[in-house]
Design a protein around this motif. Structure first.
Motif, PDB file in Angstrom:
ATOM      1  N   GLU A   1       0.821  -1.206   0.000  1.00 57.08           N
ATOM      2  CA  GLU A   1       0.000   0.000   0.000  1.00 57.08           C
ATOM      3  C   GLU A   1       0.855   1.256   0.000  1.00 57.08           C
ATOM      4  N   ILE A   2       2.068   1.173   0.538  1.00 58.19           N
ATOM      5  CA  ILE A   2       3.071   2.229   0.408  1.00 58.19           C
ATOM      6  C   ILE A   2       4.391   1.565   0.028  1.00 58.19           C
ATOM      7  N   ASP A   3       5.329   2.360  -0.448  1.00 58.69           N
ATOM      8  CA  ASP A   3       6.598   1.787  -0.920  1.00 58.69           C
ATOM      9  C   ASP A   3       7.643   1.656   0.184  1.00 58.69           C
ATOM     10  N   TYR A   4       7.709   2.660   1.062  1.00 59.47           N
ATOM     11  CA  TYR A   4       8.766   2.676   2.070  1.00 59.47           C
ATOM     12  C   TYR A   4       8.256   3.240   3.396  1.00 59.47           C
ATOM     13  N   THR A   5       8.926   2.846   4.450  1.00 60.75           N
ATOM     14  CA  THR A   5       8.803   3.533   5.730  1.00 60.75           C
ATOM     15  C   THR A   5      10.120   3.391   6.467  1.00 60.75           C
ATOM     16  N   ILE A   6      10.258   4.103   7.571  1.00 61.08           N
ATOM     17  CA  ILE A   6      11.450   4.020   8.407  1.00 61.08           C
ATOM     18  C   ILE A   6      11.008   3.553   9.781  1.00 61.08           C
ATOM     19  N   ALA A   7      11.754   2.626  10.363  1.00 62.09           N
ATOM     20  CA  ALA A   7      11.360   2.083  11.661  1.00 62.09           C
ATOM     21  C   ALA A   7      12.585   1.665  12.466  1.00 62.09           C
ATOM     22  N   ASN A   8      12.365   1.486  13.746  1.00 61.90           N
ATOM     23  CA  ASN A   8      13.383   0.991  14.663  1.00 61.90           C
ATOM     24  C   ASN A   8      13.799  -0.426  14.262  1.00 61.90           C
ATOM     25  N   ASN A   9      15.092  -0.719  14.327  1.00 59.52           N
ATOM     26  CA  ASN A   9      15.567  -2.042  13.900  1.00 59.52           C
ATOM     27  C   ASN A   9      14.964  -3.180  14.715  1.00 59.52           C
ATOM     28  N   ARG A  10      14.635  -2.933  16.005  1.00 58.91           N
ATOM     29  CA  ARG A  10      14.011  -3.980  16.822  1.00 58.91           C
ATOM     30  C   ARG A  10      12.582  -4.239  16.360  1.00 58.91           C
ATOM     31  N   THR A  11      11.872  -3.166  16.050  1.00 59.68           N
ATOM     32  CA  THR A  11      10.504  -3.313  15.561  1.00 59.68           C
ATOM     33  C   THR A  11      10.490  -4.067  14.238  1.00 59.68           C
ATOM     34  N   ILE A  12      11.416  -3.734  13.364  1.00 58.60           N
ATOM     35  CA  ILE A  12      11.502  -4.405  12.069  1.00 58.60           C
ATOM     36  C   ILE A  12      11.755  -5.897  12.254  1.00 58.60           C
ATOM     37  N   ALA A  13      12.686  -6.217  13.158  1.00 58.20           N
ATOM     38  CA  ALA A  13      13.036  -7.628  13.392  1.00 58.20           C
ATOM     39  C   ALA A  13      11.831  -8.429  13.859  1.00 58.20           C
ATOM     40  N   ILE A  14      11.000  -7.820  14.729  1.00 58.40           N
ATOM     41  CA  ILE A  14       9.799  -8.513  15.199  1.00 58.40           C
ATOM     42  C   ILE A  14       8.780  -8.652  14.069  1.00 58.40           C
ATOM     43  N   MET A  15       8.557  -7.568  13.336  1.00 59.46           N
ATOM     44  CA  MET A  15       7.550  -7.584  12.278  1.00 59.46           C
ATOM     45  C   MET A  15       7.927  -8.525  11.140  1.00 59.46           C
ATOM     46  N   GLN A  16       9.218  -8.701  10.895  1.00 57.16           N
ATOM     47  CA  GLN A  16       9.641  -9.627   9.845  1.00 57.16           C
ATOM     48  C   GLN A  16       9.224 -11.067  10.154  1.00 57.16           C
ATOM     49  N   ARG A  17       9.063 -11.379  11.426  1.00 59.50           N
ATOM     50  CA  ARG A  17       8.682 -12.727  11.811  1.00 59.50           C
ATOM     51  C   ARG A  17       7.186 -12.969  11.662  1.00 59.50           C
ATOM     52  N   VAL A  18       6.465 -11.889  11.333  1.00 60.02           N
ATOM     53  CA  VAL A  18       5.041 -11.994  11.019  1.00 60.02           C
ATOM     54  C   VAL A  18       4.812 -11.687   9.544  1.00 60.02           C
ATOM     55  N   TYR A  19       5.602 -10.736   9.036  1.00 56.63           N
ATOM     56  CA  TYR A  19       5.527 -10.332   7.632  1.00 56.63           C
ATOM     57  C   TYR A  19       6.917 -10.500   7.009  1.00 56.63           C
ATOM     58  N   PRO A  20       7.279 -11.709   6.608  1.00 57.29           N
ATOM     59  CA  PRO A  20       8.647 -11.971   6.125  1.00 57.29           C
ATOM     60  C   PRO A  20       9.018 -11.259   4.825  1.00 57.29           C
ATOM     61  N   SER A  21       8.050 -10.670   4.134  1.00 56.35           N
ATOM     62  CA  SER A  21       8.364  -9.965   2.889  1.00 56.35           C
ATOM     63  C   SER A  21       9.029  -8.616   3.145  1.00 56.35           C
ATOM     64  N   LEU A  22       9.024  -8.156   4.398  1.00 62.08           N
ATOM     65  CA  LEU A  22       9.692  -6.900   4.739  1.00 62.08           C
ATOM     66  C   LEU A  22      11.204  -7.087   4.736  1.00 62.08           C
ATOM     67  N   THR A  23      11.920  -6.126   4.186  1.00 63.31           N
ATOM     68  CA  THR A  23      13.378  -6.215   4.184  1.00 63.31           C
ATOM     69  C   THR A  23      13.987  -4.821   4.299  1.00 63.31           C
ATOM     70  N   VAL A  24      15.213  -4.756   4.771  1.00 64.87           N
ATOM     71  CA  VAL A  24      15.893  -3.480   5.031  1.00 64.87           C
ATOM     72  C   VAL A  24      16.704  -3.056   3.820  1.00 64.87           C
ATOM     73  N   ALA A  25      16.539  -1.793   3.428  1.00 63.34           N
ATOM     74  CA  ALA A  25      17.319  -1.244   2.319  1.00 63.34           C
ATOM     75  C   ALA A  25      18.648  -0.683   2.820  1.00 63.34           C
ATOM     76  N   PHE A  26      18.588   0.169   3.848  1.00 60.20           N
ATOM     77  CA  PHE A  26      19.817   0.745   4.415  1.00 60.20           C
ATOM     78  C   PHE A  26      19.499   1.390   5.758  1.00 60.20           C
ATOM     79  N   GLU A  27      20.554   1.749   6.456  1.00 52.24           N
ATOM     80  CA  GLU A  27      20.422   2.382   7.764  1.00 52.24           C
ATOM     81  C   GLU A  27      20.338   3.890   7.579  1.00 52.24           C
ATOM     82  N   VAL A  28      19.310   4.495   8.154  1.00 47.34           N
ATOM     83  CA  VAL A  28      19.113   5.935   8.034  1.00 47.34           C
ATOM     84  C   VAL A  28      19.810   6.678   9.169  1.00 47.34           C
TER      85      VAL A  28
END
Length: 493
Positions: free
Chosen positions: A217-244
């Motif tokens: 529904e959107i292309d990008y967002t920025i989030a805390n690395n811990r939040t991303i790690a948890i969400m990836q275990r529910v939504y594995p299609s999420l991936t990190v492009a780079f560190e902001v």
């Protein structure tokens, strides 16, 4: 009137009385006057030395510490150690702080930062345990504690779409929460990237925006690395492009209208917890398993949750309840053992959904190891028995990790690992230390002198790590399912 003035007045009175009469009555009056003055001085001193109006004293009298937090998976989830209770790194740290003051911890959860700031101004919470740096016009109204944790902010996109390598390559829809740390970082970056554009959402938090990335529904967002790690275990299609942004300090915020009594107590607690390793231990306990992520494996596990787990979920729930364990932990353990295949058989002779040996099954009255219900009953009971055998010196929250390792390789080898830990200068009651010792059980220079000899300790470590991964995915999936169903129900009503 100060004690000095009072004493001087009494002394003047004594001189007059003494001049008027040298009788015994005069002596008694002198003694009485001096005693009264000293008592008055002591009473005044108590008042001067103890200010009953400090914020800390008010909280102590209330016997309750009120803290505001955002409702999110990184700070709020069902903890396997306390079924159906909140848990997480920051919550546990807050609980330890409240316990250090002999206070009850009351958490007020909010959906956004505006709500937290409002509650703080209304005096409904004592401090905010969330990052409010994005509210630049409000920061002058708050004091910050010293940092106790650091995190990174990362740009996230969906696997299969074009990966950007810097902010100047952003061409799609980048959305972050309004007045968030992410918004603050982007504003600070505009000098380097003048053409950078983004959207801000007043309604959605970083987790909900991550879902939108996963749902395209959107292309990008920025989030805390811990939040991303948890969400990836529910939504594995999420991936990190780079560190902001890296090493962003985590602090707590108190109104500047307060005196510093509570802030000083917080800073003292944080410093002590940093010095004695308590915070480092909590970070390891809650975040270590996040360091590894396997997209293919996680996607397969999510699919199994949807298609296979419903056949056996009631068995996990019933037997976990009988043994006072979290059924999600048992389910994660069974998936690691057999991928929820009740007919699974290994080359070493273990069988069933919980992979029991023949002798273990017999000791647990499991007649048919390939029967899912019997196997789950036996495996859950066996794990509980091992937990009960763990020394009381092991922290309660870590006994399950020791027990899972023993379940995998045998409890005798765990006793060997604890003895070896002592000789290596490690703590035998710390899972973090034992985790480093277990691989040594396969090296001859170490196992040759141990009672139970050779063991594949590295497999036990992998076993426990994998269960942690699956457990968090399962917890997150269930919470997300409940959240989405609640949203659908509210929308249709």
């Amino acid at each position: 009137m100060t004690p000095i003035i009072v004493i001087c007045g009494v002394y003047s009175l004594i001189k007059k009385v003494a001049f008027w009469s040298g009788s015994l009555i005069t002596v008694l009056l002198i003694i009485l006057a001096i005693t009264s003055a000293l008592f008055y001085k002591e009473s005044i001193g108590v008042v001067f030395n103890k200010n009953p109006n400090t914020v800390l004293n008010q909280i102590t009298e209330r016997q309750e510490l009120r803290v505001g937090m955002l409702r999110s998976l990184t700070t709020l989830y069902v903890d396997y150690r306390n079924p159906n209770q909140v848990g997480g790194f920051e919550y546990t740290l807050l609980k330890k702080f409240a316990d250090s003051l002999n206070l009850k911890l009351k958490i007020t959860f909010a959906n956004n930062l505006t709500e937290l700031i409002t509650k703080s101004k209304e005096g409904k919470i004592d401090f905010i345990a969330a990052e409010i740096k994005g509210y630049e016009d409000q920061l002058d109204s708050f004091m910050q504690s010293q940092p106790f944790h650091y995190s990174n902010q990362q740009l996230v996109y969906r696997i299969g779409s074009v990966k950007p390598y810097s902010l100047n390559e952003i061409t799609g829809n980048l959305t972050v929460p309004t007045n968030s740390l992410q918004s603050y970082i982007l504003k600070q970056s505009q000098n380097d990237y003048p053409e950078l554009n983004w959207n801000e959402s007043e309604r959605l938090n970083q987790e909900e925006l991550l879902k939108m990335v996963a749902d395209e529904e959107i292309d990008y967002t920025i989030a805390n690395n811990r939040t991303i790690a948890i969400m990836q275990r529910v939504y594995p299609s999420l991936t990190v492009a780079f560190e902001v942004s890296s090493n962003n300090p985590k602090t707590w915020y108190l109104p500047k209208s307060y005196d510093t009594s509570l802030l000083n107590k917080i800073n003292s607690f944080i410093q002590k917890s940093l010095n004695d390793g308590s915070i480092k231990k909590l970070e390891y306990h809650y975040f270590n398993y996040m360091n590894k992520f396997d997209y293919v494996d996680t996607r397969a596990f999510i699919r199994a949750i949807e298609t296979t787990l419903p056949k056996y979920q009631s068995f996990f729930e019933d037997n976990a309840q009988i043994n006072e364990l979290d059924w999600k932990l048992i389910a994660a353990m069974a998936y690691q053992e057999s991928h929820w295949n009740p007919k699974a058989v290994s080359s070493t002779g273990v069988r069933g959904i919980m992979m029991l040996t023949k002798s273990t099954a017999e000791s647990l009255n499991v007649i048919n190891r390939l029967d899912a219900e019997q196997s789950i009953r036996g495996g859950t009971l066996y794990l509980k028995q091992i937990i009960n055998r763990m020394p009381k010196s092991i922290p309660k929250e870590e006994r399950v990790w020791f027990a899972l390792a023993a379940y995998n390789m045998g409890i005798g080898h765990l006793w060997d690992a604890r003895k070896l830990a002592v000789t290596q200068g490690k703590n035998p009651d710390s899972w973090q230390d034992i985790r480093q010792i277990l691989p040594l059980l396969s090296e001859e220079e170490y196992y040759a002198d141990l009672k139970y000899g050779f063991a594949r300790g590295y497999q036990a470590v992998h076993f426990v790590d994998s269960i942690q991964q699956y457990y968090m995915s399962l917890v997150g999936y269930i919470l997300e399912k409940e959240y989405r169903q609640k949203y659908i129900d509210e929308k249709s009503s």
